[in-house]
Design an enzyme around this catalytic site. Structure first.
Site, short mmCIF file in Angstrom:
data_model
loop_
_atom_site.label_atom_id
_atom_site.label_comp_id
_atom_site.label_asym_id
_atom_site.label_seq_id
_atom_site.Cartn_x
_atom_site.Cartn_y
_atom_site.Cartn_z
CG HIS A 210 2.94 23.38 -32.92
ND1 HIS A 210 3.68 24.34 -33.57
CD2 HIS A 210 3.49 23.23 -31.70
CE1 HIS A 210 4.64 24.74 -32.77
NE2 HIS A 210 4.57 24.10 -31.63
C1 UD1 Z 1 6.23 20.20 -28.43
C2 UD1 Z 1 6.86 21.34 -27.65
C3 UD1 Z 1 6.82 22.61 -28.48
C4 UD1 Z 1 7.40 22.40 -29.85
C5 UD1 Z 1 6.66 21.25 -30.52
C6 UD1 Z 1 7.18 20.98 -31.91
C7 UD1 Z 1 6.57 21.19 -25.23
C8 UD1 Z 1 5.87 21.78 -24.06
N1 UD1 Z 1 6.15 21.61 -26.43
O1 UD1 Z 1 4.83 20.45 -28.52
O2 UD1 Z 1 7.57 23.60 -27.83
O3 UD1 Z 1 7.28 23.56 -30.63
O4 UD1 Z 1 6.82 20.10 -29.71
O5 UD1 Z 1 6.67 19.82 -32.44
O6 UD1 Z 1 7.47 20.38 -25.06
N2 UD1 Z 1 2.70 13.09 -31.03
C9 UD1 Z 1 2.69 12.15 -32.03
N3 UD1 Z 1 3.89 11.72 -32.51
C10 UD1 Z 1 5.07 12.20 -32.06
C11 UD1 Z 1 5.05 13.18 -31.05
C12 UD1 Z 1 3.86 13.61 -30.56
O7 UD1 Z 1 1.65 11.68 -32.46
O8 UD1 Z 1 6.14 11.77 -32.52
C13 UD1 Z 1 1.43 13.56 -30.47
C14 UD1 Z 1 1.38 13.35 -28.96
O9 UD1 Z 1 0.83 12.14 -28.68
C15 UD1 Z 1 0.55 14.52 -28.46
C16 UD1 Z 1 0.74 15.58 -29.52
O10 UD1 Z 1 1.36 14.96 -30.64
O11 UD1 Z 1 -0.81 14.18 -28.38
C17 UD1 Z 1 1.58 16.70 -29.00
O12 UD1 Z 1 2.90 16.25 -28.61
P1 UD1 Z 1 3.65 16.87 -27.35
O13 UD1 Z 1 5.01 16.31 -27.24
O14 UD1 Z 1 2.76 16.73 -26.17
O15 UD1 Z 1 3.78 18.42 -27.58
P2 UD1 Z 1 3.82 19.28 -28.91
O16 UD1 Z 1 2.49 19.92 -29.10
O17 UD1 Z 1 4.39 18.48 -30.06
#
Ligand code: UD1
Length: 365
Positions: A210
């Site tokens: 990820h």
């Molecule tokens: C975050 C953390 C990372 C952790 C990871 C585990 C930061 C900087 N990064 O990264 O350290 O290892 O989580 O998952 O905080 N999304 C969904 N559904 C959800 C949550 C997110 O669809 O429930 C989508 C969001 O819209 C976004 C993408 O997933 O486009 C990434 O989510 P985001 O919270 O920005 O960071 P992660 O890459 O998950």
């Protein structure tokens, strides 16, 4: 009585706060020593990424959800900060406890400290040295504001001492993520993919990817996956796909008879899969700790790690992000030459009790 805010925002936070809450509840049985308010920032919000963890790990419903949701790093940080500030204005705790290194960790630490609330950081002091990772920035900022440093390793202690932190503020307690792992190991459950694909113990590979460096560029991601499949001795490869990765894979046309892409799994199902796997290939940090404790071979597709003990003591090896490193590592695995590893100091399931002991002795006026 100590008033404590406990902050959780993203998937890797939930397994770190669960045992702390249970340890507080246990310590409060005779007399309430710590009153906590559980704050969910809403950074992760799906059932897959958040809800299922609350159910399986017996975490009580949050007292407050800030519903910060998706967005750029700055948008998420800003949303969490403005909403947490409002909550602090309603009621001030003595200590704001943050865990790990996600955006929510940093955002709440800054907000609390500016409101003159002490900050406790669980998993303080770890460093990858890689400033291109948002998590590294979150760690450095959070630790620069922290009053109580709860650490997982002697390396973390050394990093903090080197940066000038007063020794008396460092509490080497161990790893709360491992508290959760050990407390739930007997409850791990087969995920549906087990029977659907006829999986057998030690006869499949698990991958999770990820990190922006691995997944944001479609071709790079395709090459990594393809290299893994072609070096897996025809074993099934199970890939629970993170939402960030799913967005990139949607149009990538990645397909192979041995590759099974599934939705992100619940905690108990995912760890069942890991415990019984031939090996795990990942770019996660937390998973390298879990594989170390369960003695499962782990290959990390990153150039650095903030958790060196998973390599020096555990079963983890850093391969870097070049797909060419995968083949020799898989050959070593299938030749039966992977290291067995040992369990790092204080990763014994009692970390949360040690944290609560420290908190219960904090003098409040
Ligand atoms: C975050 C953390 C990372 C952790 C990871 C585990 C930061 C900087 N990064 O990264 O350290 O290892 O989580 O998952 O905080 N999304 C969904 N559904 C959800 C949550 C997110 O669809 O429930 C989508 C969001 O819209 C976004 C993408 O997933 O486009 C990434 O989510 P985001 O919270 O920005 O960071 P992660 O890459 O998950």
């Amino acid at each position: 009585m100590l008033k404590l805010d406990i902050i959780a925002g993203a998937r890797p936070n939930f397994m770190k706060i669960a045992p702390i809450i249970h340890a507080i509840d246990k310590a409060n049985k005779a007399e309430t020593k710590i009153r906590y308010r559980l704050v969910h920032t809403g950074q992760h919000y799906d059932t897959n990424m958040s809800g299922s963890f609350f159910g399986q790990l017996n975490i009580p419903p949050p007292h407050k959800n800030l519903n910060a949701g998706s967005g750029s790093q700055a948008e998420q940080t800003a949303n969490i900060m403005t909403r947490y500030e409002k909550l602090l204005m309603e009621e001030m705790p003595h200590i704001c406890m943050v865990v790990g290194d996600v955006t929510s960790t940093m955002a709440c630490a800054i907000t609390a400290k500016k409101m003159l609330v002490d900050v406790a950081h669980v998993e303080a002091g770890i460093r990858s040295g890689d400033m291109t990772m948002p998590e590294e920035i979150n760690r450095i900022v959070t630790d620069s504001l922290t009053d109580y440093f709860f650490t997982t390793s002697t390396t973390a202690n050394e990093n903090l001492l080197k940066s000038g932190v007063d020794k008396q503020k460092i509490f080497f307690v161990g790893n709360t993520m491992i508290d959760t792992l050990l407390a739930n190991r007997s409850r791990f459950m087969k995920p549906p993919v087990w029977d659907e694909k006829g999986l057998e113990k030690g006869q499949y590979i698990v991958i999770t990817l990820h990190r922006p460096a691995n997944v944001d560029e479609q071709n790079k991601l395709k090459n990594l996956i393809s290299e893994i499949i072609h070096n897996s001795n025809n074993l099934p490869v199970i890939f629970p796909v993170h939402p960030r990765t799913e967005k990139v894979l949607k149009t990538a046309g990645v397909d192979h008879k041995n590759l099974y892409m599934v939705s992100p799994m619940s905690y108990l199902e995912f760890n069942y899969l890991v415990e019984n796997a031939k090996a795990v290939i990942t770019d996660s940090g937390g998973i390298t700790e879990e594989t170390t404790v369960m003695s499962v071979p782990c290959m990390t597709l990153r150039d650095n790690t903030e958790r060196p003990e998973t390599i020096t003591e555990g079963t983890n090896e850093l391969l870097g992000t070049n797909p060419e490193a995968i083949k020799p590592a898989m050959q070593k695995l299938f030749a039966g030459k992977w290291k067995k590893g040992s369990i790092p100091e204080k990763w014994d399931g009692k970390t949360s009790e040690r944290i609560v002991e420290v908190l219960a002795n904090v003098e409040v006026c």
